[in-house]
Write an enzyme that holds these catalytic residues in place. Structure first.
Site, PDB file in Angstrom:
ATOM      1  N   ILE A 146       3.293  -2.787  -3.746  1.00  0.00           N
ATOM      2  CA  ILE A 146       4.413  -1.732  -4.091  1.00  0.00           C
ATOM      3  C   ILE A 146       4.131  -0.982  -5.110  1.00  0.00           C
ATOM      4  CG2 ILE A 146       5.719  -3.434  -5.534  1.00  0.00           C
ATOM      5  CD1 ILE A 146       8.233  -2.331  -4.245  1.00  0.00           C
ATOM      6  N   SER A 147       4.097   0.375  -4.832  1.00  0.00           N
ATOM      7  CA  SER A 147       3.720   1.402  -5.701  1.00  0.00           C
ATOM      8  C   SER A 147       4.409   1.390  -7.194  1.00  0.00           C
ATOM      9  CB  SER A 147       3.794   2.929  -5.410  1.00  0.00           C
ATOM     10  OG  SER A 147       2.807   3.079  -4.335  1.00  0.00           O
ATOM     11  N   GLN A 148       3.847   1.768  -8.369  1.00  0.00           N
ATOM     12  CA  GLN A 148       4.387   2.126  -9.542  1.00  0.00           C
ATOM     13  C   GLN A 148       5.775   2.866  -9.635  1.00  0.00           C
ATOM     14  OE1 GLN A 148       1.941   4.335 -12.159  1.00  0.00           O
ATOM     15  NE2 GLN A 148       3.326   4.234 -13.920  1.00  0.00           N
ATOM     16  N   ARG A 184      14.884  -2.869  -6.639  1.00  0.00           N
ATOM     17  CA  ARG A 184      13.306  -3.122  -6.620  1.00  0.00           C
ATOM     18  C   ARG A 184      12.955  -4.421  -6.206  1.00  0.00           C
ATOM     19  NH1 ARG A 184       8.288  -2.471  -9.390  1.00  0.00           N
ATOM     20  NH2 ARG A 184       7.025  -0.985  -8.104  1.00  0.00           N
TER      21      ARG A 184
END
Length: 225
Positions: A66-68, A40
């Site tokens: 950027i999403s959880q 990530r």
């Protein structure tokens, strides 16, 4: 516990806290394997990589995030993919969600309205070896009809409504996973299933918070993956 293990533990905790909403106690093992395999931190700007494995969204520039990790894992799970699937992603962003999907399916087509992000994501995905992702600059509301019908469509920004072209480009029996709601207001993560008679079945999953799905006249460009 290293950073990755900490992130995986956080995802498991979130699943446990929301199991009554999502209807399951664990996420698909294929999804969790993909989460483990995709670095990530490689999908964040250098200044924000310290946030890569935290349990929350992180900025990627141009007002986007950027999403959880939990939400990425959950949406990937809800898509219910097979290894032979062709998937359309709306909202490439940094390319992280596309990389997760690339581990799960045969081909990912991804649309991003911001040309700068499209170019960056295409280069990043190619550098990291995700050769089954093709990125294009364009308005996600219109979808990508050339490769339809899709075995699943995932939208990584909140739409004010469910765009009809995405439903039209969905294979019968397949799923569209999309957050719906107004910017900076209540949004609901939905799973839309296309039925044989042309009707759709909508299931509300849980409340979420996404940046808005931008509409515009972005010049369409292909960046091969």
């Amino acid at each position: 516990m290293n950073d990755l293990q900490h992130m995986l533990s956080d995802i498991e905790m979130e699943v446990n806290l929301t199991r009554h909403l999502i209807g399951k106690d664990v996420l698909d093992h294929r999804v969790m394997a993909a989460i483990k395999q995709v670095p990530r931190d490689e999908f964040l700007p250098a200044d924000f990589r310290f946030l890569a494995y935290e349990d929350g969204p992180a900025p990627i520039g141009y007002g986007q995030t950027i999403s959880q990790p939990y939400i990425v894992a959950l949406m990937s799970d809800l898509l219910d993919t097979k290894s032979t699937d062709t998937i359309l992603e709306i909202g490439t962003g940094s390319g992280y969600q596309a990389a997760i999907l690339a581990k799960l399916v045969k081909q990912v087509y991804s649309l991003e309205i911001r040309e700068e992000l499209s170019i960056q994501a295409r280069r990043r995905l190619k550098k990291l070896g995700y050769n089954n992702v093709t990125v294009r600059t364009g308005d996600g509301h219109c979808g990508w009809p050339e490769h339809a019908p899709y075995d699943g469509i995932i939208v990584t920004a909140a739409a004010a409504y469910i765009p009809q072209p995405l439903i039209d480009q969905l294979r019968v029996g397949a799923r569209l996973v999309i957050p719906v709601g107004l910017p900076y207001s209540y949004q609901e993560l939905m799973v839309v299933k296309k039925k044989a008679n042309g009707e759709i079945e909508i299931k509300n999953i849980l409340g979420v918070s996404f940046v808005p799905l931008v509409a515009g006249d972005a010049k369409t460009k292909d960046f091969g993956g």
